[in-house]
Enzyme design. Structure first.
Site, PDB file in Angstrom:
ATOM      1  N   GLU A 180       0.885  -1.181   0.000  1.00  5.59           N
ATOM      2  CA  GLU A 180       0.000   0.000   0.000  1.00  5.59           C
ATOM      3  C   GLU A 180       0.907   1.211   0.000  1.00  5.59           C
ATOM      4  OE1 GLU A 180      -3.127  -0.033  -0.434  1.00  5.59           O
ATOM      5  OE2 GLU A 180      -3.571  -2.126  -0.085  1.00  5.59           O
ATOM      6  N   CYS A 204      -2.482   8.880   2.796  1.00  6.47           N
ATOM      7  CA  CYS A 204      -2.255   8.427   1.425  1.00  6.47           C
ATOM      8  C   CYS A 204      -3.409   8.851   0.547  1.00  6.47           C
ATOM      9  CB  CYS A 204      -2.114   6.912   1.399  1.00  6.47           C
ATOM     10  SG  CYS A 204      -3.499   6.101   2.185  1.00  6.47           S
TER      11      CYS A 204
HETATM   12  P1  NAP Z   1       8.013   5.277   4.796  1.00  4.85           P
HETATM   13  O1  NAP Z   1       9.035   6.273   5.129  1.00  4.85           O
HETATM   14  O2  NAP Z   1       8.075   4.614   3.481  1.00  4.85           O
HETATM   15  O3  NAP Z   1       8.056   4.201   5.981  1.00  4.85           O
HETATM   16  C1  NAP Z   1       7.102   3.168   6.079  1.00  4.85           C
HETATM   17  C2  NAP Z   1       7.684   2.017   6.881  1.00  4.85           C
HETATM   18  O4  NAP Z   1       8.727   1.412   6.106  1.00  4.85           O
HETATM   19  C3  NAP Z   1       8.342   2.459   8.203  1.00  4.85           C
HETATM   20  O5  NAP Z   1       8.133   1.470   9.174  1.00  4.85           O
HETATM   21  C4  NAP Z   1       9.816   2.540   7.822  1.00  4.85           C
HETATM   22  O6  NAP Z   1      10.691   2.392   8.911  1.00  4.85           O
HETATM   23  C5  NAP Z   1       9.921   1.334   6.894  1.00  4.85           C
HETATM   24  N1  NAP Z   1      11.067   1.354   6.009  1.00  4.85           N
HETATM   25  C6  NAP Z   1      11.710   2.416   5.472  1.00  4.85           C
HETATM   26  N2  NAP Z   1      12.735   1.992   4.679  1.00  4.85           N
HETATM   27  C7  NAP Z   1      12.723   0.636   4.719  1.00  4.85           C
HETATM   28  C8  NAP Z   1      13.521  -0.377   4.115  1.00  4.85           C
HETATM   29  N3  NAP Z   1      14.532  -0.084   3.308  1.00  4.85           N
HETATM   30  N4  NAP Z   1      13.236  -1.672   4.381  1.00  4.85           N
HETATM   31  C9  NAP Z   1      12.199  -1.990   5.199  1.00  4.85           C
HETATM   32  N5  NAP Z   1      11.406  -1.077   5.806  1.00  4.85           N
HETATM   33  C10 NAP Z   1      11.670   0.225   5.560  1.00  4.85           C
HETATM   34  O7  NAP Z   1       6.541   5.908   4.894  1.00  4.85           O
HETATM   35  P2  NAP Z   1       5.957   6.843   6.029  1.00  4.85           P
HETATM   36  O8  NAP Z   1       6.513   8.213   5.833  1.00  4.85           O
HETATM   37  O9  NAP Z   1       6.037   6.193   7.350  1.00  4.85           O
HETATM   38  O10 NAP Z   1       4.392   6.816   5.614  1.00  4.85           O
HETATM   39  C11 NAP Z   1       3.880   7.648   4.642  1.00  4.85           C
HETATM   40  C12 NAP Z   1       3.773   6.939   3.300  1.00  4.85           C
HETATM   41  O11 NAP Z   1       2.893   5.829   3.409  1.00  4.85           O
HETATM   42  C13 NAP Z   1       3.151   7.854   2.251  1.00  4.85           C
HETATM   43  O12 NAP Z   1       3.810   7.677   1.042  1.00  4.85           O
HETATM   44  C14 NAP Z   1       1.717   7.345   2.169  1.00  4.85           C
HETATM   45  O13 NAP Z   1       1.062   7.630   0.959  1.00  4.85           O
HETATM   46  C15 NAP Z   1       1.908   5.884   2.380  1.00  4.85           C
HETATM   47  N6  NAP Z   1       0.652   5.284   2.819  1.00  4.85           N
HETATM   48  C16 NAP Z   1      -0.062   4.541   1.912  1.00  4.85           C
HETATM   49  C17 NAP Z   1      -1.296   4.015   2.279  1.00  4.85           C
HETATM   50  C18 NAP Z   1      -2.123   3.238   1.288  1.00  4.85           C
HETATM   51  O14 NAP Z   1      -3.136   2.697   1.661  1.00  4.85           O
HETATM   52  N7  NAP Z   1      -1.726   3.160   0.029  1.00  4.85           N
HETATM   53  C19 NAP Z   1      -1.795   4.218   3.567  1.00  4.85           C
HETATM   54  C20 NAP Z   1      -1.028   4.975   4.466  1.00  4.85           C
HETATM   55  C21 NAP Z   1       0.198   5.497   4.079  1.00  4.85           C
HETATM   56  P3  NAP Z   1      11.466   3.657   9.539  1.00  4.85           P
HETATM   57  O15 NAP Z   1      10.415   4.555  10.094  1.00  4.85           O
HETATM   58  O16 NAP Z   1      12.319   3.023  10.583  1.00  4.85           O
HETATM   59  O17 NAP Z   1      12.248   4.270   8.418  1.00  4.85           O
END
Ligand code: NAP
Length: 507
Positions: free
Chosen positions: A269, A303
């Protein structure tokens, strides 16, 4: 200074208070709350004070978690009768309800949510756990008679759905509790063990929930909480003991995980940011009110937030004015104040990114219609930018998801043009259409390349009663009650040969 205080004795085992008075939380390694040798600080977006420290599990602890969960835990949970798995989820819902004040407080202080949003997230999590019974309607297989082919006469097959074994959930900062609960529900109801890695920015609500899950009687060896940084996940992602990975996060993170993890099952997602199309016959007051909420709610860090508004020319000037009026009404401030509509962004960097996106749009012919002012480190006004249509493709806020309360508005001549402009964005999560003309609505429904369309309202995924998920850079798979078990189960075909021999001889 913001200080995290926890009143319920239920959480006593999961943290200690250090000599600076800051709670230090442990991770959960298949039955044991463990404190490692290293920690990271967790800050409140309200004023950037350190409200907690969280233990980082050692590589030995991680290996132990994987081994126990894979070797024993996945059988502990799979061998539990389904109704008992459901009972555990229902008990976890009851515990969330009886500890609601501590959990809501953790969401306000750690994620910067307003009281209404924090309560909404806990309520959605309780509902999701209680509605796990509806996932059951999709746990079914097929019976295939063999009598339609010479090859298969005297045989028949059953196609079963089986749990993949261990599901690794990786959750984002914007719905830390709900996303954990949602991924847990559709993984566990079908009999998988569950490991979760929360966001490093706001892991506290997740740590607290895992404790409640333990108290609800979740099989200890089938559960792990890995409070690692995303960048340290590489080895775990590729581990063959993990059967499926369910990520909610940015598109960039999704790509990294797909590259590292190898061949597994995935739910992704990813990033979005939605388009709202306003037709000439729309109820403009209603549309402006709903679109404004789609822009500013949870400070645009959703999102499914609206990032692009396309209005038909005859109503463009009016909807623009009404939207500006709505956005100017938004009360911004400390989310602990119940009269506040919009709190801070998650960190200083998020506001820096939004400022950069505003400057970029202005340098490419954009004009600020309202907002644009930083009020403090993590506080900024919701912002609407009018952008020249012919330069949209140069503008960062059109090409990329800016995870903040910012949207671009421009006029369109027709629905054909609206679909084209919307589809040129690399994302395809949702869209909203405001209006009445059934032919125009139908055209947009058929042509918009998105996972969901909301007619006369702003996109809201809610508890997933209706399935959601993206196309293009917005992801793979669907989250929704009854829909996601497809990604946490695997098909297994069992072929019965009743003669015991000779059926396949002629091949
Ligand atoms: P993010 O920076 O991509 O982080 C999401 C998760 O992934 C966190 O737990 C992060 O850990 C982890 N992560 C980061 N790099 C990683 C890697 N290389 N390997 C494994 N895990 C890794 O996103 P966010 O800023 O928390 O959330 C916002 C994003 O989520 C936005 O783009 C939003 O659109 C999307 N989102 C999508 C939906 C949907 O339904 N499509 C719903 C909600 C949110 P760390 O925090 O430790 O870096």
């Amino acid at each position: 200074m913001v200080k995290l205080e926890i009143s319920s004795p239920a959480f006593r085992e999961i943290y200690r208070v250090d000599n600076e008075g800051i709670p230090v939380f442990k991770s959960y390694i298949a039955g044991e709350w463990v404190e490692g040798r290293f920690f990271h600080d967790v800050k409140s977006p309200i004023d950037q004070s350190i409200i907690a420290r969280i233990s980082i599990p050692s590589s030995d602890d991680i290996e132990r978690a994987l081994e126990i969960v894979y070797r024993y835990g996945r059988w502990d949970i799979r061998n539990l009768p389904g109704y008992k798995r459901l009972d555990i989820l229902h008990r976890a819902a009851d515990l969330l309800e009886s500890n609601i004040d501590d959990i809501v407080n953790s969401l306000i202080l750690n994620a910067g949510k307003t009281l209404g949003s924090a309560r909404g997230e806990v309520k959605a999590s309780i509902d999701r756990l209680r509605r796990a019974d509806l996932d059951l309607r999709r746990i079914q297989g097929d019976y295939i008679p063999g009598d339609w082919s010479d090859e298969t006469t005297e045989t028949e097959a059953i196609v079963r759905r089986e749990p993949v074994g261990v599901v690794l959930a990786i959750t984002p900062f914007n719905y830390p509790l709900f996303d954990t609960v949602n991924k847990l529900s559709y993984s566990v109801i079908v009999g998988n063990a569950f490991m979760v890695k929360p966001s490093s920015l706001d892991p506290i609500p997740v740590v607290m929930f895992i404790r409640l899950l333990e108290l609800a009687g979740f099989p200890k060896r089938a559960l792990a909480l890995l409070t690692l940084r995303g960048g340290d996940m590489e080895k775990i992602l590729a581990d063959p003991r993990i059967g499926a990975i369910s990520l909610t996060g940015s598109t960039e993170t999704g790509l990294k995980i797909l590259r590292s993890a190898g061949i597994k099952q995935f739910v992704m997602e990813l990033g979005g940011g939605d388009t709202a199309v306003v037709l000439g016959d729309a109820d403009l007051e209603w549309s402006a009110q709903r679109i404004a909420r789609g822009i500013y709610s949870y400070s645009g860090q959703r999102c499914d937030a609206i990032k692009l508004v396309l209005a038909e020319e005859p109503v463009y000037e009016k909807i623009k004015r009404l939207l500006v009026d709505e956005l100017r009404k938004v009360r911004i401030g400390d989310p602990r104040d119940p009269s506040v509509d919009m709190g801070p962004l998650i960190d200083v960097e998020a506001v820096d990114n939004m400022i950069k996106a505003i400057e970029d749009a202005l340098s490419k012919g954009g004009k600020i219609l309202t907002g644009g002012k930083r009020l403090d480190n993590t506080y900024i006004e919701p912002t609407l930018i009018e952008a020249p249509k012919e330069r949209l493709e140069e503008i960062e806020a059109y090409k990329k998801e800016i995870f903040a309360p910012i949207a671009i508005i421009t006029s369109v001549k027709s629905v054909e043009e609206a679909a084209e402009i919307s589809n040129k964005r690399p994302y395809g999560l949702d869209a909203a259409i405001f209006g009445k003309d059934i032919n125009k609505i139908r055209y947009l429904i058929r042509h918009l390349e998105v996972g969901a369309i909301y007619i006369n309202d702003y996109p809201r995924h809610g508890i997933g009663y209706y399935p959601f998920g993206g196309r293009k850079n917005s992801g793979i798979g669907r989250e929704g009650i009854g829909y996601s078990i497809e990604y946490t189960t695997a098909y297994k075909t069992i072929v019965y040969n009743y003669k015991g021999k000779g059926i396949w001889e002629y091949l």
